[in-house]
Design a protein around this motif. Sequence first.
Motif, mmCIF file in Angstrom:
data_model
loop_
_atom_site.group_PDB
_atom_site.id
_atom_site.type_symbol
_atom_site.label_atom_id
_atom_site.label_comp_id
_atom_site.label_asym_id
_atom_site.label_seq_id
_atom_site.Cartn_x
_atom_site.Cartn_y
_atom_site.Cartn_z
ATOM 1 N N UNK B 67 0.855 -1.195 0.000
ATOM 2 C CA UNK B 67 0.000 0.000 0.000
ATOM 3 C C UNK B 67 0.888 1.241 0.000
ATOM 4 N N UNK B 68 1.920 1.225 0.844
ATOM 5 C CA UNK B 68 2.819 2.371 0.932
ATOM 6 C C UNK B 68 3.489 2.654 -0.414
ATOM 7 N N UNK B 69 3.972 1.605 -1.069
ATOM 8 C CA UNK B 69 4.640 1.796 -2.366
ATOM 9 C C UNK B 69 3.612 2.175 -3.429
ATOM 10 N N UNK B 70 2.497 1.462 -3.430
ATOM 11 C CA UNK B 70 1.502 1.638 -4.487
ATOM 12 C C UNK B 70 0.876 3.018 -4.527
ATOM 13 N N UNK B 71 0.556 3.596 -3.380
ATOM 14 C CA UNK B 71 -0.130 4.898 -3.374
ATOM 15 C C UNK B 71 0.803 6.033 -3.769
ATOM 16 N N UNK B 72 2.108 5.788 -3.700
ATOM 17 C CA UNK B 72 3.073 6.824 -4.077
ATOM 18 C C UNK B 72 3.528 6.711 -5.520
ATOM 19 N N UNK B 73 3.258 5.556 -6.106
ATOM 20 C CA UNK B 73 3.825 5.255 -7.432
ATOM 21 C C UNK B 73 3.549 6.310 -8.491
ATOM 22 N N UNK B 74 2.268 6.521 -8.782
ATOM 23 C CA UNK B 74 1.923 7.453 -9.860
ATOM 24 C C UNK B 74 2.063 8.889 -9.357
ATOM 25 N N UNK B 75 1.659 9.098 -8.094
ATOM 26 C CA UNK B 75 1.705 10.452 -7.537
ATOM 27 C C UNK B 75 3.115 11.022 -7.610
ATOM 28 N N UNK B 100 4.084 -0.105 -14.209
ATOM 29 C CA UNK B 100 4.205 0.228 -12.782
ATOM 30 C C UNK B 100 3.714 -0.951 -11.938
ATOM 31 N N UNK B 101 2.590 -1.546 -12.352
ATOM 32 C CA UNK B 101 2.011 -2.656 -11.598
ATOM 33 C C UNK B 101 2.963 -3.844 -11.573
ATOM 34 N N UNK B 102 3.505 -4.190 -12.718
ATOM 35 C CA UNK B 102 4.442 -5.316 -12.765
ATOM 36 C C UNK B 102 5.712 -4.990 -11.980
ATOM 37 N N UNK B 103 6.081 -3.717 -11.992
ATOM 38 C CA UNK B 103 7.244 -3.297 -11.207
ATOM 39 C C UNK B 103 7.006 -3.537 -9.726
ATOM 40 N N UNK B 104 5.777 -3.177 -9.258
ATOM 41 C CA UNK B 104 5.454 -3.456 -7.848
ATOM 42 C C UNK B 104 5.461 -4.968 -7.646
ATOM 43 N N UNK B 105 4.940 -5.669 -8.640
ATOM 44 C CA UNK B 105 4.843 -7.125 -8.528
ATOM 45 C C UNK B 105 6.195 -7.766 -8.270
ATOM 46 N N UNK B 106 7.194 -7.335 -9.025
ATOM 47 C CA UNK B 106 8.529 -7.916 -8.852
ATOM 48 C C UNK B 106 9.117 -7.477 -7.510
ATOM 49 N N UNK B 107 8.901 -6.203 -7.167
ATOM 50 C CA UNK B 107 9.420 -5.683 -5.897
ATOM 51 C C UNK B 107 8.813 -6.452 -4.726
ATOM 52 N N UNK B 108 7.502 -6.651 -4.774
ATOM 53 C CA UNK B 108 6.843 -7.350 -3.665
ATOM 54 C C UNK B 108 7.183 -8.840 -3.665
ATOM 55 N N UNK B 109 7.451 -9.396 -4.840
ATOM 56 C CA UNK B 109 7.883 -10.801 -4.892
ATOM 57 C C UNK B 109 9.190 -10.963 -4.115
ATOM 58 N N UNK B 149 -2.155 -4.198 -4.225
ATOM 59 C CA UNK B 149 -1.330 -3.307 -5.049
ATOM 60 C C UNK B 149 -2.129 -2.693 -6.193
ATOM 61 N N UNK B 150 -2.991 -3.496 -6.805
ATOM 62 C CA UNK B 150 -3.818 -2.988 -7.908
ATOM 63 C C UNK B 150 -4.770 -1.910 -7.393
ATOM 64 N N UNK B 151 -5.339 -2.136 -6.221
ATOM 65 C CA UNK B 151 -6.262 -1.152 -5.631
ATOM 66 C C UNK B 151 -5.510 0.138 -5.310
ATOM 67 N N UNK B 152 -4.309 -0.009 -4.736
ATOM 68 C CA UNK B 152 -3.498 1.178 -4.414
ATOM 69 C C UNK B 152 -3.159 1.960 -5.678
ATOM 70 N N UNK B 153 -2.804 1.245 -6.729
ATOM 71 C CA UNK B 153 -2.456 1.890 -8.001
ATOM 72 C C UNK B 153 -3.669 2.606 -8.586
ATOM 73 N N UNK B 154 -4.843 1.990 -8.441
ATOM 74 C CA UNK B 154 -6.083 2.611 -8.940
ATOM 75 C C UNK B 154 -6.300 3.972 -8.277
ATOM 76 N N UNK B 155 -6.239 4.012 -6.948
ATOM 77 C CA UNK B 155 -6.455 5.287 -6.262
ATOM 78 C C UNK B 155 -5.336 6.273 -6.560
ATOM 79 N N UNK B 156 -4.118 5.733 -6.670
ATOM 80 C CA UNK B 156 -2.960 6.594 -6.944
ATOM 81 C C UNK B 156 -3.054 7.262 -8.312
ATOM 82 N N UNK B 157 -3.826 6.669 -9.238
ATOM 83 C CA UNK B 157 -3.880 7.219 -10.599
ATOM 84 C C UNK B 157 -4.638 8.538 -10.667
#
Lengths: 328, 261
Positions: B67-75, B100-109, B149-157
Motif C-alpha cells: 500500500x505504501x509503495x503503491x499509493x506513491x507510485x503514480x503520484x 508500474x504494476x508489474x514493477x510493484x509485482x517484482x518488488x513485492x515478490x 497493489x492494484x487497488x493502491x495503483x487505482x487510487x494513486x492514478x
Amino acid sequence: MHTGPVLTLDDLHKSFDLGFLGSMPFIGSAFGGLGIKGIGHRVDALRGLSLAVEPGEIFGFLGPNGAGKTTAIKMLMGLIRPTRGSGTLLGRPLGDRDARNRLGYLPEQPYFYEHLAPLEFLDFYGGLFPMTAGERRKRALALIDRVGLTHAINRPIRKFSKGMVQRIGIAQALINDPELVVLDEPMSGLDPLGRKEVRDLIYELRTKGKTVFFSSHILQDVEQISDRVAIIVKGKLHRIGPVAELLESPTAGVEVVLRAVSEAALPSLSGLATAAVSLQGEWRYHLTATDSVDGFIRCALELGASVVSVIPHRRSLEEIFVEEASRA
Amino acid sequence: MRQIYIIALNTFREGVRNRVFASLIAFAVCLLFLTLAVSQASLHEEVRLVKDMGLFLCSTFSSLICIFIGVNLVYKEVERKTIYTILPKPIYRWQFLLGKYFGIGVTMAVQVAIMGLVLFGQFLALDAEFGLLMVKAIWLIYVEVMVVGAVALFFSSFSTPFLSGLLTLGVFVVGRFGDRIATMRLSEDTNAATQADPFVAFLKAAAAAAPDLSQFNVTAYVVYESSLPFSYVYHATAAGFAYAGVVLVLASMAFARRDFT
C-alpha cells in the motif's frame, strides 16, 4: 519522412476547472462553470490558437508568463487534452503513437529519475522506442559525448548541476534521432556558455534537416536562431512570421559612427542627421529613413571625417514582444 | 510489451533502492525473528506459533508495504514531473500503468520471498518441516498483495497519497473481514427495520465491491495441517488476478482522462 507542415494547431482551446469543487476528478467540470473563485471557476488557458510549423525550420514560440505556451506544448505532447480544436504532429493527429516515435521533447525545468547515471538513463528512454540494445548504447554514448557529459557518465543524476540536467535532458530528447524536436525553455537556468551550446545544438539539428520548435524567454537567443516566431499572449496568437519581417521597420533608421570630425564640420553634419552624440572621441549620428545616408557619408568624407561604422537600426524582438504583451 | 517491461524494470530498480522500503522490510524481518523468541514462551507449541504469527506478519506487513509503495507510485511521477518525459514517448498510458504494476509485482515478490526465507530459517531452527502447505500459503499472500497493489495503483492514478492510502487501507480492512461483514448484524433483534441500518448496508455494499481477501488467508489450514488442495490455490489465484485486472482497467480509464498540467 513526412512532407507538409510538421506541426499544426487548429483553433485550439483549453479551459481548466479550478477551485475546491472544480478541481475534483471526474466531476470537476460540472462545477467549473460556477464562476466562484475558490469553489469552482474556469480559466481559459488557450483561446483559439492556430499555427503551422514547416519542415526544417527553427520556430520560436514566445509569450509572457501565463500566456499558454507550456499548455500548448503539453497538448502537442498528449499530456493535456484540448477542450476544443485539433492539431497534427508529423501529419498524424495529436496523441498518435506513430508520431511520437519520431518526436523528441524536453519539458520546462525537467526532472528525471535521480538514481540513474547517464548511460542507464538514456538506455531507459531509448528502450521506449523500437531500438535494439546495441543501437541504444551506441546512440547513448554518442549523445553523452555530444552534450559534454562523458566525464560524468557514471555519476547519478541527483549529483548533476542544473546545467548538466538540462544537457542530459536534451540528450534524451534526441535519443530516437527525431524529425521534430520540441523544447520548452531549453536555455532556462543556463549560463551564457551553456546557452551558446544549446544554440549550437539547435543549429546543428537544423543542418541535419530536423525541425525545432522551442519556447523561450531569452529573446536575444530566439532572435538569433529562429527562422520564424509566434508571439502568444493570454492564450491567443498575436504575431507570427519570419524574424526578419517582424523586425523590419520602415521608420527604424541608421546609426553612422564617425571619427576625426572637425569643429567646422559639426554644424553641417548635424544638419543632415536627426540626432548626434559624442562618445570617447567618436560621433554617433542617427539618421531616420527620410534622411539620405549616402549624402551624409559623402559630406562627412568631404569634410575630412572617417567612417567607423554604418549600422541599420532595427527593432528588437524584445520591443515587439513588450508591445504585443502591453496591447493585450 | 517492451515499454511495459522497461517501466516495470525501472520501477523495480527504484523500489529496491528506496531506503524506506528497505527499512520496512528490515522492520518486518525483525518482527518475524521476534516470533521465534515469543514462541519459546509457548508450551511446546513453538512451530504452531511461528506458523500462525509468521504468516500473519508476512501477510499484513507485505500488504501494508505494498500500500505504501503503491499509493506513491503514480503520484510521485507526477509530483516530480518525471512522467512528463515518459508519456510523450511512444507508450500508451495503460502500458505505463501496467509497467508500474508489474514493477510493484517484482518488488513485492522479492519482499515476500525474503520474509518466506526468514520463516524457512525459523523452521530450520525449530527443526520443523517447512512443507508444501507453507509454500501455498506464502504464494496466496503474494496474490493478496498483488490485489491490494492494484487497488493502491487505482487510487494513486487520480488521488493524493494520503487519500489513496486511506481508501486502500479501507478496502484492505473491508476485504479482510468481508466474510464477517456479509453476515453482520448490529443486534440480535430480528426486526426488519433494525436490520436495514444504513451503516450496516453501507458496509455490506463496500464488502461486496471490495476483494474477498479472506480467501487468501489459509493460516488455519497451515496451523492445523489440514489438506489444502491445489484447486483451491488455482481458484483463489485466478479470482485474485481477475479482480486485480478489473481494477487495473478502471485505473487505466481514470489515468487516460487525466491532464498533467
